[in-house]
Enzyme design. Sequence first.
Site, PDB file in Angstrom:
ATOM      1  CE  LYS A  53     -79.835 -48.140 -66.372  1.00  0.00           C
ATOM      2  NZ  LYS A  53     -80.418 -46.914 -64.855  1.00  0.00           N
ATOM      3  CD  GLN A  97     -81.414 -45.453 -61.900  1.00  0.00           C
ATOM      4  OE1 GLN A  97     -81.711 -45.397 -63.014  1.00  0.00           O
ATOM      5  NE2 GLN A  97     -82.475 -46.631 -61.684  1.00  0.00           N
ATOM      6  CG  ASP A 120     -86.025 -44.336 -69.011  1.00  0.00           C
ATOM      7  OD1 ASP A 120     -85.361 -45.566 -68.869  1.00  0.00           O
ATOM      8  OD2 ASP A 120     -84.543 -43.494 -68.533  1.00  0.00           O
TER       9      ASP A 120
HETATM   10  N1  GUN Z   1     -85.663 -46.515 -61.638  1.00  0.00           N
HETATM   11  C1  GUN Z   1     -86.209 -48.582 -62.139  1.00  0.00           C
HETATM   12  N2  GUN Z   1     -86.212 -48.415 -63.727  1.00  0.00           N
HETATM   13  C2  GUN Z   1     -86.346 -48.063 -64.659  1.00  0.00           C
HETATM   14  C3  GUN Z   1     -86.265 -47.358 -65.981  1.00  0.00           C
HETATM   15  O1  GUN Z   1     -86.351 -48.048 -66.471  1.00  0.00           O
HETATM   16  N3  GUN Z   1     -85.400 -45.937 -65.658  1.00  0.00           N
HETATM   17  C4  GUN Z   1     -84.848 -45.165 -65.037  1.00  0.00           C
HETATM   18  N4  GUN Z   1     -84.887 -44.077 -66.019  1.00  0.00           N
HETATM   19  N5  GUN Z   1     -85.339 -44.839 -63.422  1.00  0.00           N
HETATM   20  C5  GUN Z   1     -85.062 -46.624 -63.699  1.00  0.00           C
END
Ligand code: GUN
Length: 284
Positions: A53, A97, A120
């Site tokens: 990211k 996350q 998200d």
């Molecule tokens: N963990 C695995 N995929 C994701 C996602 O798309 N967003 C977040 N926040 N955590 C994750």
Amino acid sequence: MAANILDGKAISAELKVKVAERVAALKARGVTPGLAVILVGNDPASEIYVRNKGKGCEETGMLSRTVRMDADTTQEALEAEIEKLNEDPDIHGILVQLPLPKHLNEQAALSRILPEKDVDGFHLMNVGRLAAGAEGVVPCTPKGALYMLQSAGIELAGKEAVVIGRSNIVGKPMAMLLLQQNCTVTVCHSKTKNLKEHTRQADILVSAVGKPHFVTADMVKPGAVVVDVGINRVDGKVIGDVDFEQVKEIAGWITPVPGGVGRMTIAMLLSNTADAAERTLNRE
Ligand code: GUN
């Protein structure tokens, strides 16, 4: 005949170029899009995700911030950190996350994020908007998977779509998106009886199970579009849910792992963050 490959590397690279152009336009108007990630604990898979990211923000010219919290952090401390980011004008997108350590309440934390900064799309407001077909933030992985299908010009209206997996992150929002595209959608899961009977009907088959090589050739209708959302680590290698070597001989289209949907998730996260920054300008 071997399937056509849906190349996540190429499609995500194109999408990132478009996002970078939008970021440049925002900067010219005095706004640098900012994405904050909260990482609780040090799950190795999450560490890789967070690093990617950061790299994506750098590539597209965005501000990236990572907030690291100890694995034994309290709910109050986590939510206080979210509140700080909600109020920070430099931050347009906030991502917590997942998974969080077991003692923390995931949905309560996610719903602390301001819906307009929830890049998200996991806040219940955005979940509801997607279910209602209203405009809102759409989760990055299913949105990225749909983008791949659309950029290859694959027809969706009237098609039988089968989604394996019912998670809030992928399976459910993927089903909603396919329904919006006028597919006839079936969601299969661990309690589904005769899974193969369902999957063999699918013109569009999406697997979001998290089991290596779960989808085998005998489960796939000849010519189907097979979308593999699985990211499974086996002996240090990343392997999808789909037995790629077998299934590519049957399918019409297929996404590889790595180099498929996973690439799209980050690109879509950056796109959602650019959307959020544009919304702040349009509100002023
Ligand atoms: N963990 C695995 N995929 C994701 C996602 O798309 N967003 C977040 N926040 N955590 C994750």
